[in-house]
Design an enzyme around this catalytic site. Sequence first.
Site, PDB file in Angstrom:
ATOM      1  N   GLU A 135      40.131  38.799  46.314  1.00  0.00           N
ATOM      2  CA  GLU A 135      41.307  38.490  45.512  1.00  0.00           C
ATOM      3  C   GLU A 135      41.657  36.999  45.557  1.00  0.00           C
ATOM      4  OE1 GLU A 135      44.438  41.153  46.730  1.00  0.00           O
ATOM      5  OE2 GLU A 135      43.525  42.865  45.721  1.00  0.00           O
ATOM      6  N   GLU A 206      39.616  48.724  43.904  1.00  0.00           N
ATOM      7  CA  GLU A 206      40.781  49.273  44.601  1.00  0.00           C
ATOM      8  C   GLU A 206      41.682  49.998  43.614  1.00  0.00           C
ATOM      9  OE1 GLU A 206      43.068  46.606  46.993  1.00  0.00           O
ATOM     10  OE2 GLU A 206      41.318  45.746  48.004  1.00  0.00           O
TER      11      GLU A 206
END
Length: 774
Positions: A135, A206
């Site tokens: 991320e 995710e």
Amino acid sequence: MLNYWGVQYWEDLIERAKRGGLNSIETYVFWNGHEPVQGMYYFEGDYDLVKFIKLIHKHKMYAIVRFGPFIQAEWNHGGLPFWLREVPGIVFRSDNEPFKHHMKKFVTLIVEKLKAENLFASQGGPIIVSQIENEYNTIQLAFREKGESYIQWAAKTALNFNIGIPWVMCKQKDAPDPVINSCNGRHCGDTFPGPNKPNKPYLWTENWTAQYRVFGDPISQRSAEDLAYSVIRWFSKNGTLVNYYMYYGGTNYNRTSAAFVSTRYYDEAPLDEYGLPREPKYGHLKDAHRAINLCKRALFLGTPSVEKLGHGLEARVWQQPGTSTCAAFLANNDTTAPATVHFKGGEYYLPPNSISVLPDCKTMVYSSHMITAQHNARNVVRSKVTNKIEWKMYKEALPSQFTNKAPEPLEFYHLTKDTTDYVWYSTSFVLGERDLPFKKGARPIVRIASEGHGVYVFVNGEYVGSGHGSKIEKNFVFQKDANFVAAKNTIHLLSYTVGLQDSGAYMERRYAGPRSITILGLNTGTLDITGIGWQTLVGIDGEMKEIYTKKGAKSVKWVAATGDKNPITWYQGYFDAPEGNYPVAIKMNGMGKGMVWINGRSIGRYWMSYLSALKQPTQSEYHIPRAYLKPTKNLVVVFEEEGGDPKGIEIVVVDRDTICSIISENHTPSPRLYKSVNGQLQAKSNDVSPKADLTCPNQKKIVEVEFASYGDPYGSCGTYFFGNCTSPVSKQVVEQFCLGKPACKVPVDKAHFSSQKDACPNLMKKLAVQVKCG
């Protein structure tokens, strides 16, 4: 996603994940677990990565390895070892030579270790995808051009390992070719713009099954229906892979949780903290996986198209040209109103905000918002065999000898190096009679501005109070009146943290501890004592002596617990292992904040006094792994920081032996009733009518029907209620089908529940059942 933490449970959890319809397991690699001290590596016990991957392979599943080495994960320091902060000139996660050197060295070590065991798919192993970084787009702009050059370097470094499998970067829209950019979130089927090149697959690394909790939070939930909707929609829109974050969250034992993150992690996942299936989330997702698999021929060979069926209504169709191979996904995107649609000559009912699966473009086998899987409720019950614990206590004295002295309070992390949650700070100063307030009842106030996370304050040996920050704002100001005297005054501060930060730019520049201490309300004005000289002591006495172990406990004098709720106090007692094989927990009734050890092993931090907006602790029960227990005389040690009374503490057992079902007459049949034969959908039997399908866990039998209503019942498992209409023979019918059996199916059929007069003849009936297994 399963983290390899809790070696004794690995195989059972992998088996349960596979039974839930998963074919892959994703995990992080924990740098601070594998290299806690620079150059000293650890790959044993809970950190035996190779063993974990081999177990996945043993069960014929694939593995996805997220190397990081920054992982975030609500894990202490985001997985980065603390020693990395002390490398001269380092800037984390930037085009910075010291950081890149250590990052490359560690990732190389892990890659070579896995390669030596032939664990990559290119070698015949189970690892099919690897991830570098994590991320990064969320902080990239903070580093300007060094962020761009760093991500290019990270991609090149990964690709140069030549491991023969794809590399991904999650939430990295500019992932350098051929690294694949992937999505993290709740509804990637609607929010993900797609891969940054047309030759890259759609990957969802995710899918958040709920939300992790921090101390002070209320319970976080995500419905099974919403989760299932997101998964089906993803695959209907060209999705290739979806990973659940988390599928099993487990427990942050010891000091492994990040700042303010609760010890219980992602308990609302399909497998709860104890590894028990959370129904209906587990079963409804299993059915979703089954439904998708029934469509796989069309998804592999078909060409997608979209057909509008009305306002907010659509059909996504996968059809192989020139053949009968076809799968359709019918979506109602209206969040409030149901709809009936016509598609390819058939009529289909679509609940609000739902998506339904037709593996042959004709037969509806699954609806995201019609659950056919059973439900369950978790029971937490005081152990029947664990005797009342006889508590003894050891009250820590305020320290008189210190290891460091400086003009001002030294920075917390610099002192602890993440070896403890605690640092003592102390100073002394003299006040005269004219300094103190003359007004009767007026007392000076001590004010402490702290960079986090919390502090306990003592003035002249008396406990004054405590203060703390939060996950959102770690800084705080404590102020309270105290008993200062016209003589020498001594202040002791026990400063603490609740884990290190796990995210953000420039993590190496985060600090904690007191930064300003002043005394207000003096006749002579405000007295700033920040710079008068402070002594420090890292850790607390009982911690240094390891009095949480059987051997260390002998080094101090224990006395019978008085219940006086003294701060900075240790408690110890013994208990026998609870009955059966149920998961075990300790319920911390009457306590404030601290840590618990069982037979010398920490089960994590507890914090009962930090209440959510609902006026409840974020977490009350704390998991004790069965593997930590002996048959008898288990040592429990509690370090209570704030002041509590241990007499309310309970050893409890946990089960999900309350199982339920709520099914309507128009429910979609379960995908479990269908199979694919040579690409053709076939029903396994002639009867695919709706049924309440119940199965006890662990081969137990249904011993009691606690609730049954055929009519218009409402509520949820554990709290069902009768509506305005119910068949008087509901319970009798369910007992006939289910009592004494390990599993049963109760038809939702008027013929079984009819009485002489139907009070609601025009009502679409539902059947709600709750039974107890034993």
